[in-house]
Design a protein around this motif. Structure first.
Motif, short mmCIF file in Angstrom:
data_model
loop_
_atom_site.label_atom_id
_atom_site.label_comp_id
_atom_site.label_asym_id
_atom_site.label_seq_id
_atom_site.Cartn_x
_atom_site.Cartn_y
_atom_site.Cartn_z
N LEU A 1 0.82 -1.21 0.00
CA LEU A 1 0.00 0.00 0.00
C LEU A 1 0.85 1.26 0.00
N THR B 1 -5.81 5.32 -2.62
CA THR B 1 -4.79 4.35 -2.22
C THR B 1 -4.33 4.55 -0.78
N SER B 2 -4.49 5.75 -0.25
CA SER B 2 -4.07 5.97 1.14
C SER B 2 -5.18 5.62 2.14
N PHE C 1 1.99 1.91 -3.48
CA PHE C 1 0.97 2.56 -4.31
C PHE C 1 0.84 4.04 -3.97
#
Length: 131
Positions: free
Chosen positions: A26, A56-57, A29
């Motif tokens: 993650l 993505t966060s 990303f």
């Protein structure tokens, strides 16, 4: 901002070794989205990659799956979507005034005086990308 979050997430990784590879993916990303924002050439690509960064966060907020983290992730998603709407509306207003969307040296607003619509568009983009 990224480096502060990176050190915080590394401390979380030390306590939860089973989720370490998921968090590392993650973070990769998120870093890719941040890099794409840095290389964006106009407002549209900036907006797209900013939204990719938001999406993505969000799993980084959600990773512990407690009630508090789920509520925090929902709040994060709400603020991201509200900010995305304001930012996109500001970009539409900015483009409707005949301004060019690519980032250029010296700025992309021609002339000395700003119209009220341009000021509103700039305010909405600052508010939208700032949330």
């Amino acid at each position: 901002m990224f480096f502060i979050k990176k050190t915080q997430s590394e401390q979380c990784e030390r306590t939860q070794t089973s989720k370490r590879s998921d968090l590392t993916t993650l973070k990769g990303f998120v870093f890719a989205a941040l890099s794409a924002i840095c290389y964006s050439g106009n407002f549209v690509t900036f907006y797209i990659f900013f939204e990719v960064l938001s999406l993505t966060s969000m799993p980084l907020v959600l990773h512990s799956l407690t009630h508090e983290s789920i509520m925090a992730a929902l709040k994060y998603l709400f603020y991201s979507l509200a900010g995305a709407f304001l930012g996109l509306f500001g970009i539409f207003l900015f483009a409707s005034e005949g301004n060019t969307l690519p980032f250029t040296p010296g700025g992309c607003i021609p002339g000395d005086a700003l119209s009220p619509v341009q000021l509103t568009a700039i305010f909405l983009m600052i508010l939208g990308f700032g949330t």
